[in-house]
Scaffold this active site. Structure first.
Site, PDB file in Angstrom:
ATOM      1  N   GLY A  95       0.831  -1.129   0.101  1.00  0.00           N
ATOM      2  CA  GLY A  95       0.125   0.061   0.022  1.00  0.00           C
ATOM      3  C   GLY A  95       0.889   1.272   0.141  1.00  0.00           C
ATOM      4  CG  MET A  96       3.067   2.630   3.205  1.00  0.00           C
ATOM      5  SD  MET A  96       4.131   2.415   4.489  1.00  0.00           S
ATOM      6  CE  MET A  96       5.186   3.653   4.210  1.00  0.00           C
ATOM      7  CB  VAL A 108       9.137  -4.245  -1.323  1.00  0.00           C
ATOM      8  CG1 VAL A 108      10.191  -4.542  -0.586  1.00  0.00           C
ATOM      9  CG2 VAL A 108       7.923  -3.360  -0.647  1.00  0.00           C
ATOM     10  CD  GLU A 160      16.017 -10.207   9.062  1.00  0.00           C
ATOM     11  OE1 GLU A 160      16.091 -11.038   9.297  1.00  0.00           O
ATOM     12  OE2 GLU A 160      15.564  -9.162  10.032  1.00  0.00           O
ATOM     13  CG  ASP A 213      -0.633  -1.121   8.420  1.00  0.00           C
ATOM     14  OD1 ASP A 213      -1.904  -1.560   8.519  1.00  0.00           O
ATOM     15  OD2 ASP A 213       0.106  -1.058   7.621  1.00  0.00           O
ATOM     16  N   PRO A 249      -2.200  -9.599   7.687  1.00  0.00           N
ATOM     17  CG  PRO A 249      -3.873 -10.918   7.234  1.00  0.00           C
ATOM     18  CD  PRO A 249      -3.688  -9.624   7.567  1.00  0.00           C
TER      19      PRO A 249
END
Lengths: 495, 175
Positions: free
Chosen positions: A95-96, A99, A163, A208, A211
């Protein structure tokens, strides 16, 4: 004539003009504008533009919301370099932001690079807040928490380097439709509670938990990701409030009622999210499930969840009790923190004489096996020394006596430890300490004595001699190298 | 499904405002691909919280729709602006006219400029701005919008045409 009047006349004339046949428009405009050239020109140009508007604004902006809300300013391709990082591949899109898996040339390790969307990094106060959060998150080191390494500013964009965790998210497991066994459920609940407990102890609330933020690694461990949204729950007077009341972050479906209402939240909001998450994981059904996210939010605020045992009967009672309590509407009715959950999960399991979770139980089995094998070896060693004494009397008689006595003593102690572990578990740690020196001395005596007997026998019977020496060295090594690690792992599996 | 009745009972407790937001959310959801629902959720949720945080209780459904649409406009424009999209915006011209606007990136780039034009339009005629917010930002239909503003659908159609023409002219002339 003021601007308001002018506008009203433009509007009325424009609207009326829409009804006119296009052939007669010019003369109609001349007539209707009554000699007001500015009015006529204005309406004329609006009508021109009206004919060209095409699909302009016709499709609501919401239709392309995903692109508008989630689109990044840029994406990175494998092989791109940013500072000392080289992008390996994109591993996810949250959502941000995106990655990436990247390799860090400075330290020669793989890291996860999370690109923060520009709207978060837009102004200076947001950047400051992110820096504070990253610093807080980087202070957390726990095997159940994905370690944050740094907040990096690379080519003008902000990234969180953390990590790299190889595994699948709990969301993935949920979507795969596979339900965990009761033992797995207890194990995951325990690990997750321990990780939360650690963060809460350091004053950090996740806020936040969902799952998508919980990873299961390939070796069966649980890792909580994304403390990117966490902030210190203890107010930092110098830095000012980090969250304005009424500002909401996160996913509604895992938010506690007080969080949905925009109140200030503490560790107990994570406790609520923990309950929702495990409930959903155990049953495959969200405790406040409804057709749309807002309906979910409404149910979180207003209706009670069906007790978990009514959905799935084989949930371990301790886990079911914990989950139901986590889902209490009032924060005061829930556990204070992750540590509270962990204690509640452990208590009933202990009183039944076992250890909570699958990994410790497996370790206990190995430890017990080790004890029995050691006792067996004492028998073998004594028998071998008896035989050597028969073949070659003399000093070997003393060696046999030493081995037999040491073997008996150590055997009794080891048997005692196994008995304690089965029957009087809480005393095990102190008994282990008491027995440690005795078994160490006995094992070393047996090892050395076997080696000595072997050397004495070497000239006459080489095969039994080698056997005795090997057995002696083996007993010594096992005691000095293997046993410390099995015992430590068994006594303190989290270490 | 046994839990159905329970859910219905719970739904009856939900204040009317949730229904409205839920309807707006559902309208967005339908258009989204799975996995992207979070963004829509976040938007509607944020809109809701801005409403709640604004401290102005909504008087009725229409009033509520008005502020919800306003909130959505603010949020979407803020995000577009934050991405620095304005820099890429070169104004509308005959070439980029209509087709290119259908693409998200262009719309993204257009939003801040549209917002400024809309603010100017609002000073001339607040009703015009409200029409655009309801139709374009909240995605309401002709009937619903007319209803919310208390005018006839026919009048709304004409005024909506005016708003589009006016904004189109504003954006075309901006370079």
């Amino acid at each position: 004539m003021n601007a308001g009047d002018h506008w009203r006349r433009v509007r009325d004339l424009f609207e009326a003009a829409l009804e006119q046949p296009s052939g007669a428009l010019e003369s109609w405009l001349d007539r209707e504008s009554g000699g007001d050239q500015q009015l006529r020109a204005d309406v004329r140009s609006l009508l021109d533009h009206h004919r060209r508007t095409g699909s302009f604004l016709l499709e609501p902006v919401g239709n392309r919301m995903a692109e508008l809300m989630g689109g990044d300013a840029r994406t990175l391709q494998p092989g791109d370099t940013l500072g000392s990082y080289t992008i390996v591949r994109e591993v996810g899109r949250g959502g941000m932001g995106r990655v990436y898996l990247a390799s860090d040339a400075r330290l020669g390790r793989n890291v996860a690079l999370k690109a923060l969307p520009p709207e978060l990094t837009f102004d200076a106060s947001h950047r400051d807040r992110l820096r504070r959060e990253a610093r807080a998150a980087a202070a957390l080191t726990h095997p159940g928490i994905c370690t944050v390494y740094a907040l990096e500013e690379l080519d003008g964009d902000l990234f969180i380097a953390s990590e790299y965790v190889d595994g699948a998210t709990l969301r993935y497991q949920l979507d795969s439709g596979r339900r965990p066994s009761p033992a797995d459920l207890a194990h995951i609940a325990g690990e997750l509670a321990a990780a939360l407990g650690h963060a809460h102890h350091h004053g950090i609330v996740h806020r936040d938990l969902k799952p998508d933020n919980v990873m299961m690694t390939s070796d069966g461990r649980v890792k909580v990701l994304d403390f990117g949204l966490a902030r210190l729950s203890t107010p930092d007077a110098a830095a000012g409030p980090v969250t304005q009341p009424g500002t909401i972050f996160g996913t509604p479906a895992y938010m506690a009622p007080e969080q949905l209402q925009g109140d200030t939240v503490d560790a107990r909001a994570d406790v609520f999210a923990f309950g929702v998450l495990l409930y959903e994981y155990a049953c495959g059904v969200h405790p406040f499930g409804a057709a749309t996210p807002l309906a979910v939010a409404a149910r979180i605020l207003e209706s009670e969840a069906t007790p978990i045992v009514e959905r799935r009967a084989d949930v371990p009672p301790a886990v079911a009790e914990v989950i139901d309590r986590c889902l209490s509407k009032a924060p005061a009715d829930r556990f204070e923190s992750g540590a509270g959950i962990a204690r509640a999960l452990e208590r009933p399991e202990r009183s039944r004489g076992g250890h909570s979770g699958g990994a410790p139980r497996r370790l206990a089995t190995w430890w017990r096996t080790h004890q029995f094998v050691a006792i067996g070896l004492y028998f073998v060693a004594s028998s071998l020394c008896w035989q050597i004494k028969e073949w070659q009397p003399g000093v070997t008689t003393a060696i046999f006596v030493a081995v037999a006595v040491a073997g008996t003593v150590a055997g009794v102690f080891r048997g005692h430890l196994v008995f304690t572990e089965r029957v009087n578990d809480p005393r095990l740690a102190s008994e282990l300490q008491r027995a440690a020196l005795v078994t160490l001395l006995a094992d070393l005596v047996i090892g050395l004595a076997l080696a000595a007997a072997g050397l004495l026998l070497a000239s006459t019977r080489p095969v039994p001699a080698v056997l005795a020496i090997a057995l002696g060295v083996g007993v010594g090594l096992v005691r000095l190298v293997v046993e410390p690690s099995t015992t430590a792992g068994f006594m303190n599996p989290k270490a | 499904m046994p839990s159905n009745s329970k859910e219905q009972a719970a739904d009856q407790l939900i204040p009317a405002v949730y229904h409205e937001l839920r309807r707006l959310a559902a309208a967005y959801m339908r258009r989204e691909r799975p996995g992207q629902t979070l963004q829509a959720t976040a938007l509607v949720h944020e809109a809701f919280l801005r409403l709640a945080g604004a401290g102005q209780p909504w008087k009725d459904r229409n009033h509520f729709l008005g502020i919800a649409a306003r909130s959505m406009r603010q949020i979407l424009v803020e995000r577009a602006r934050a991405r620095g999209a304005q820099k890429r915006w070169a104004g509308l011209d005959r070439v980029s006219l209509t087709e290119s606007l259908v693409r998200g990136a262009d719309e993204d780039a257009m939003l801040p400029a549209l917002d400024e034009a809309l603010t100017r339009l609002e000073q001339l005629d607040p009703e015009q701005a409200r029409i655009v917010e309801l139709r374009y930002f909240a995605g309401l239909g002709i009937e619903e919008t007319a209803d919310a503003l208390g005018i006839s659908p026919a009048t709304l159609k004409r005024r909506w045409a005016l708003a589009r023409a006016w904004l189109f002219r504003e954006l075309s002339e901006r370079r």
